[in-house]
Scaffold this motif. Structure first.
Motif, PDB file in Angstrom:
ATOM      1  N   SER A 169       0.852  -1.190   0.000  1.00  0.00           N
ATOM      2  CA  SER A 169       0.000   0.000   0.000  1.00  0.00           C
ATOM      3  C   SER A 169       0.885   1.236   0.000  1.00  0.00           C
ATOM      4  CB  SER A 169      -0.861   0.044   1.260  1.00  0.00           C
ATOM      5  OG  SER A 169      -1.706  -1.065   1.325  1.00  0.00           O
ATOM      6  N   GLY A 170       0.400   2.294  -0.641  1.00  0.00           N
ATOM      7  CA  GLY A 170       1.152   3.544  -0.689  1.00  0.00           C
ATOM      8  C   GLY A 170       0.990   4.341   0.594  1.00  0.00           C
ATOM      9  N   ASN A 171       0.543   5.584   0.477  1.00  0.00           N
ATOM     10  CA  ASN A 171       0.500   6.466   1.642  1.00  0.00           C
ATOM     11  C   ASN A 171      -0.786   6.370   2.459  1.00  0.00           C
ATOM     12  OD1 ASN A 171       3.119   7.586   1.363  1.00  0.00           O
ATOM     13  ND2 ASN A 171       2.373   8.772  -0.382  1.00  0.00           N
ATOM     14  N   PHE A 172      -1.811   5.747   1.912  1.00  0.00           N
ATOM     15  CA  PHE A 172      -3.050   5.537   2.677  1.00  0.00           C
ATOM     16  C   PHE A 172      -3.367   4.043   2.665  1.00  0.00           C
ATOM     17  CE2 PHE A 172      -3.128  10.003   1.772  1.00  0.00           C
ATOM     18  CZ  PHE A 172      -3.694  10.559   2.901  1.00  0.00           C
ATOM     19  N   LEU A 173      -3.857   3.555   3.817  1.00  0.00           N
ATOM     20  CA  LEU A 173      -3.863   2.115   4.053  1.00  0.00           C
ATOM     21  C   LEU A 173      -5.265   1.507   4.138  1.00  0.00           C
ATOM     22  CD1 LEU A 173      -1.027   2.127   6.710  1.00  0.00           C
ATOM     23  CD2 LEU A 173      -0.842   1.994   4.223  1.00  0.00           C
ATOM     24  N   GLN A 174      -5.242   0.173   4.238  1.00  0.00           N
ATOM     25  CA  GLN A 174      -6.487  -0.582   4.203  1.00  0.00           C
ATOM     26  C   GLN A 174      -7.465  -0.210   5.305  1.00  0.00           C
ATOM     27  OE1 GLN A 174      -7.174  -4.542   5.225  1.00  0.00           O
ATOM     28  NE2 GLN A 174      -8.942  -4.425   3.850  1.00  0.00           N
ATOM     29  N   PRO A 225      -2.089   0.736  -5.704  1.00  0.00           N
ATOM     30  CA  PRO A 225      -2.716   2.052  -5.858  1.00  0.00           C
ATOM     31  C   PRO A 225      -3.792   2.301  -4.802  1.00  0.00           C
ATOM     32  CG  PRO A 225      -2.557   0.922  -7.968  1.00  0.00           C
ATOM     33  CD  PRO A 225      -2.212  -0.080  -6.914  1.00  0.00           C
ATOM     34  N   VAL A 226      -3.983   3.558  -4.486  1.00  0.00           N
ATOM     35  CA  VAL A 226      -4.878   3.957  -3.395  1.00  0.00           C
ATOM     36  C   VAL A 226      -6.318   3.474  -3.605  1.00  0.00           C
ATOM     37  CG1 VAL A 226      -5.351   6.268  -4.372  1.00  0.00           C
ATOM     38  CG2 VAL A 226      -5.526   5.903  -1.899  1.00  0.00           C
ATOM     39  N   GLN A 227      -6.743   3.359  -4.865  1.00  0.00           N
ATOM     40  CA  GLN A 227      -8.115   2.885  -5.106  1.00  0.00           C
ATOM     41  C   GLN A 227      -8.288   1.416  -4.723  1.00  0.00           C
ATOM     42  OE1 GLN A 227      -6.002   4.044  -7.403  1.00  0.00           O
ATOM     43  NE2 GLN A 227      -6.220   3.046  -9.392  1.00  0.00           N
ATOM     44  N   GLU A 234     -14.926   8.408 -10.549  1.00  0.00           N
ATOM     45  CA  GLU A 234     -13.538   8.039 -10.819  1.00  0.00           C
ATOM     46  C   GLU A 234     -13.156   6.708 -10.189  1.00  0.00           C
ATOM     47  OE1 GLU A 234     -11.027  11.392  -9.798  1.00  0.00           O
ATOM     48  OE2 GLU A 234     -11.682  11.408  -7.734  1.00  0.00           O
ATOM     49  N   MET A 235     -13.713   6.399  -9.020  1.00  0.00           N
ATOM     50  CA  MET A 235     -13.399   5.110  -8.402  1.00  0.00           C
ATOM     51  C   MET A 235     -13.943   3.953  -9.254  1.00  0.00           C
ATOM     52  SD  MET A 235     -11.462   5.280  -5.710  1.00  0.00           S
ATOM     53  CE  MET A 235     -11.764   4.096  -4.389  1.00  0.00           C
ATOM     54  N   ALA A 236     -15.160   4.095  -9.755  1.00  0.00           N
ATOM     55  CA  ALA A 236     -15.745   3.038 -10.591  1.00  0.00           C
ATOM     56  C   ALA A 236     -14.821   2.745 -11.772  1.00  0.00           C
ATOM     57  CB  ALA A 236     -17.123   3.468 -11.085  1.00  0.00           C
ATOM     58  N   GLU A 237     -14.247   3.799 -12.320  1.00  0.00           N
ATOM     59  CA  GLU A 237     -13.350   3.658 -13.461  1.00  0.00           C
ATOM     60  C   GLU A 237     -12.012   3.039 -13.047  1.00  0.00           C
ATOM     61  OE1 GLU A 237     -14.079   4.226 -16.565  1.00  0.00           O
ATOM     62  OE2 GLU A 237     -12.023   3.718 -17.200  1.00  0.00           O
ATOM     63  N   LYS A 238     -11.481   3.507 -11.926  1.00  0.00           N
ATOM     64  CA  LYS A 238     -10.110   3.145 -11.562  1.00  0.00           C
ATOM     65  C   LYS A 238      -9.968   1.770 -10.898  1.00  0.00           C
ATOM     66  CE  LYS A 238      -7.847   6.928 -12.855  1.00  0.00           C
ATOM     67  NZ  LYS A 238      -6.780   6.896 -13.861  1.00  0.00           N
ATOM     68  N   VAL A 239     -11.082   1.193 -10.390  1.00  0.00           N
ATOM     69  CA  VAL A 239     -10.930  -0.138  -9.781  1.00  0.00           C
ATOM     70  C   VAL A 239     -11.200  -1.254 -10.786  1.00  0.00           C
ATOM     71  CG1 VAL A 239     -11.427   0.586  -7.405  1.00  0.00           C
ATOM     72  CG2 VAL A 239     -13.312  -0.204  -8.875  1.00  0.00           C
ATOM     73  N   LYS A 240     -11.481  -0.897 -12.020  1.00  0.00           N
ATOM     74  CA  LYS A 240     -11.722  -1.933 -13.035  1.00  0.00           C
ATOM     75  C   LYS A 240     -10.509  -2.837 -13.198  1.00  0.00           C
ATOM     76  CE  LYS A 240     -15.164   0.341 -15.943  1.00  0.00           C
ATOM     77  NZ  LYS A 240     -15.261   1.272 -17.079  1.00  0.00           N
ATOM     78  N   GLN A 241      -9.340  -2.238 -13.231  1.00  0.00           N
ATOM     79  CA  GLN A 241      -8.111  -3.021 -13.385  1.00  0.00           C
ATOM     80  C   GLN A 241      -6.901  -2.198 -12.969  1.00  0.00           C
ATOM     81  OE1 GLN A 241      -9.284  -3.348 -17.328  1.00  0.00           O
ATOM     82  NE2 GLN A 241      -7.749  -1.950 -18.155  1.00  0.00           N
ATOM     83  N   VAL A 242      -5.772  -2.849 -12.751  1.00  0.00           N
ATOM     84  CA  VAL A 242      -4.555  -2.075 -12.471  1.00  0.00           C
ATOM     85  C   VAL A 242      -4.020  -1.573 -13.811  1.00  0.00           C
ATOM     86  CG1 VAL A 242      -3.968  -3.214 -10.296  1.00  0.00           C
ATOM     87  CG2 VAL A 242      -3.040  -4.110 -12.444  1.00  0.00           C
ATOM     88  N   GLU A 243      -3.623  -0.301 -13.804  1.00  0.00           N
ATOM     89  CA  GLU A 243      -3.239   0.326 -15.073  1.00  0.00           C
ATOM     90  C   GLU A 243      -1.744   0.379 -15.311  1.00  0.00           C
ATOM     91  OE1 GLU A 243      -6.161   3.786 -16.204  1.00  0.00           O
ATOM     92  OE2 GLU A 243      -5.641   3.984 -14.075  1.00  0.00           O
ATOM     93  N   ALA A 244      -0.986   0.223 -14.229  1.00  0.00           N
ATOM     94  CA  ALA A 244       0.471   0.326 -14.370  1.00  0.00           C
ATOM     95  C   ALA A 244       1.137  -0.324 -13.168  1.00  0.00           C
ATOM     96  CB  ALA A 244       0.884   1.796 -14.454  1.00  0.00           C
ATOM     97  N   ASP A 293      -2.893   8.281  -6.996  1.00  0.00           N
ATOM     98  CA  ASP A 293      -1.761   8.159  -6.072  1.00  0.00           C
ATOM     99  C   ASP A 293      -1.000   9.473  -5.955  1.00  0.00           C
ATOM    100  OD1 ASP A 293      -1.979   5.420  -5.240  1.00  0.00           O
ATOM    101  OD2 ASP A 293      -1.480   4.890  -7.304  1.00  0.00           O
ATOM    102  N   ILE A 294      -0.917  10.209  -7.051  1.00  0.00           N
ATOM    103  CA  ILE A 294      -0.260  11.521  -6.997  1.00  0.00           C
ATOM    104  C   ILE A 294      -1.046  12.432  -6.062  1.00  0.00           C
ATOM    105  CG2 ILE A 294       0.293  13.609  -8.315  1.00  0.00           C
ATOM    106  CD1 ILE A 294       0.858  11.799 -10.735  1.00  0.00           C
ATOM    107  N   ARG A 295      -2.371  12.435  -6.238  1.00  0.00           N
ATOM    108  CA  ARG A 295      -3.226  13.268  -5.378  1.00  0.00           C
ATOM    109  C   ARG A 295      -3.059  12.847  -3.915  1.00  0.00           C
ATOM    110  NH1 ARG A 295      -9.459  12.767  -6.442  1.00  0.00           N
ATOM    111  NH2 ARG A 295      -8.755  13.051  -8.584  1.00  0.00           N
ATOM    112  N   ALA A 296      -3.083  11.536  -3.684  1.00  0.00           N
ATOM    113  CA  ALA A 296      -2.930  11.028  -2.314  1.00  0.00           C
ATOM    114  C   ALA A 296      -1.583  11.453  -1.733  1.00  0.00           C
ATOM    115  CB  ALA A 296      -3.058   9.510  -2.298  1.00  0.00           C
TER     116      ALA A 296
END
Lengths: 394, 394
Positions: free
Chosen positions: A38-43, A71-73, A316-326, A366-369
């Motif tokens: 996990s990055g800067n914010f956790l489970q 990723p944070v999402q 944005e969450m609906a979009e970003k949890v579809k898959q890991v992008e990088a 993640d940049i925003r976080a």
């Protein structure tokens, strides 16, 4: 090169984590250990005590060969999405096996149960309806549903590590992945144990508790974390939710009800309650007490507060949890680097070793976080993402 | 009861303001002096040094009989909307006259010019097109347009007080109000003078400058403000933009481009510039320097930052500047109270002496502004709106 993956948070890194890494290496006989962290914010819906770079370095110092960011999402989520992101990243990295701690059961046990549950999904979903309104939490209800269909299965899903492990196994099955599963039996400390006793392994929860309320026995932490981690912990600024309370209160104060309704997980009129109660609260713990209810547990509220703090919307969450992008690399040893070199051409998603104008959209959240995370710290000028390069260890 | 109104900010109250109030009383021979005063955020786009209650009390201590709040949607604005809100509130209070400071010209001169300009609006608007792209600011261009149609008019609209007074006069004419205008000749200090010299009247700008950069001559302030104000200033916490910088930065950091575009006055792609530059700025003054341009003056940027800080959207501002919705009373003397008692039945909009669930929608933006204002202060528990009642003075 044979690889084994672990999915971790290291908040902070302690002797239990060290044991896990050692056992993972031993039991899989791997050449390279990959940590999805996990990055800067956790489970649990909290800012990490120390930033992702610091924690990646702790991992590299104690056995990990490659650390990539969850990723944070996916990190600020309940077990299902947390597992989805973690497993997807290991798969993306062509990892041969996953090793996790469990209260009981072998990898084969987990895979078998996951397979059975996947096959009987419709039946279990039907059974779930019977438990749906019994007042228990979702994991309890799901466990009851599974138990009602497979009364003799061998894994107690009420145990937190088993539950998380089972989520990983389900993701592996769903993805029809060939990834092996290895388990390490949880050793001495229970997951949520709140006190450090006379032993060398304690839970991260107990360590954090000790850190936040340093008693005479603050040095107890020394027994349960590696020496370099202890030196670091006892000399370095760490953050907790109170550091972000002002920002959270400000956002809730100035946000319109309709914008608040647009935030991930703000449902069922919760926006009214949040706007109303924030007026009465003057500290984070005060606020959480005002919002807590039988259905909204402490951890769920903390996650919700992360979504609000980071302005993570439903859209944005609906979009970003579809898959890991990088695959965002935080650090590696020589072996980790070698592994990446070999696998590079087979990777199906971009491997990011630095963030720039071209690839920033892939790690936008993640940049925003990271920017918000840094605002809770004294030195705000430290970048979390731009102009940061993977940590290199021998 | 004969009433005279003034439109003010008192940031802070000084001897020039005292002189203005004394002259207003003398020249109109009124029984009651009404001050429409900006609340917690001001015309120059700044948080007030001291909150609206403190400043209302200063006014009541020195000649005002009734202080009402100019809502934030009118106060943080250029002269036109500032005047619109101020005049509308005085009208709503059935005020007989308006008295303002000017560099030159009588009330009759101002009314005459406002009448002429109103009559020839189309011609002036046409003339304005000739000056529109000459690189000057809007007030300068408008002055040029008016001059081109009425070459011999007697008021220099380039003088800041004349310009503001002219805006008041135009509002009175537009509203076909019978309100009289009286002017007080500006005395000694120029509006924007930046240093306090050997005199007893200085501009608020000069006083603020002295306050922010206390030199050996900090006591110079003593000469130019009433004694009680000096005692207060020299012993009390005041706020400035730096107190809100963290919140502004946080909002800009976490806001989406499309939300930012929805904020009042964020036009012409400014959202990209703001999002980009905020990453580089670590103090308010640093940020403003990064955003400043020939077209975006310091004051315009500060107003824009207020809109962002308070999350004032284009949609809500368009709605809220249509008219004044209520009269919010901050304080009164016995005479002021008597005046309200007499006029009460004639008022066409609600008179608010306390804020509650029923009337809060009428001052929604001021409540939000008050909550954010308080977040910049040490004691955050002080309410600005709920459970606050008018200050009463003998």
């Amino acid at each position: 090169m044979k690889s084994c993956g672990v999915i971790v948070e290291y908040n902070p890194f302690h002797n239990g984590h060290l044991y896990h890494l050692e056992q993972a290496k031993k039991t899989t006989n791997c050449d390279v250990l990959i940590a999805v962290m996990s990055g800067n914010f956790l489970q649990r819906g909290e800012p990490a005590l120390f930033d992702k770079w610091t924690r990646a370095e702790m991992a590299l110092n104690h056995g990990a060969d490659l650390v990539v960011e969850l990723p944070v999402q996916f990190s600020v989520q309940s077990a299902d999405y947390f597992a989805k992101g973690g497993v997807a990243l290991l798969q993306a990295l062509k990892c041969d096996s996953l090793c996790f701690g469990s209260e009981e059961g072998t990898g084969t046990d987990f895979k078998r149960l996951a397979n059975q549950v996947e096959e009987k999904r419709v039946v279990i979903d039907e059974a779930f309806q019977n438990f749906k309104n019994n007042g228990s939490s979702y994991p309890v209800q799901m466990n009851q549903a599974i138990k009602s269909v497979f009364p003799t299965h061998s894994i107690d899903l009420m145990q937190p590590n088993n539950m998380l492990g089972f989520s990983y196994a389900k993701e592996i099955i769903k993805a029809q992945s060939s990834m092996e599963i290895k388990t390490v039996k949880r050793h001495l400390a229970q997951f949520h144990d709140e006190s450090i006793e006379e032993k060398t392994i304690a839970s991260a929860t107990a360590i954090r508790k000790e850190l936040f309320n340093p008693s005479d026995s603050f040095k107890e932490i020394q027994k349960v974390v590696p020496e370099d981690v202890f030196q670091f912990i006892s000399t370095t600024e760490y953050v907790d939710w109170e550091n972000y309370w002002e920002l959270l209160k400000y956002r809730l104060t100035t946000m319109s009800l309709s914008d608040l309704r647009g935030i991930y997980q703000v449902n069922e009129g919760l926006e009214f309650r949040l706007k109303e109660k924030v007026k009465e609260a003057f500290a984070f713990n005060e606020f959480i007490q005002l919002i807590k209810s039988k259905r909204l547990t402490w951890v769920k509220i903390q996650r919700l507060f992360c979504y609000i703090l980071l302005n993570l919307t439903k859209v944005e969450m609906a979009e970003k949890v579809k898959q890991v992008e990088a695959i965002r690399v935080l650090g590696f040893t020589k072996k980790g680097q070698e592994y990446l070199k070999i696998k590079k051409k087979q990777l199906e998603i971009p491997l990011l070793t630095n963030i720039n104008q071209k690839n920033q959209h892939l790690v936008e959240l993640d940049i925003r976080a990271g920017l918000v995370y840094q605002m809770g710290k004294i030195d705000q000028k430290i970048n979390q993402d731009y102009r940061r390069y993977p940590i290199r260890k021998k």
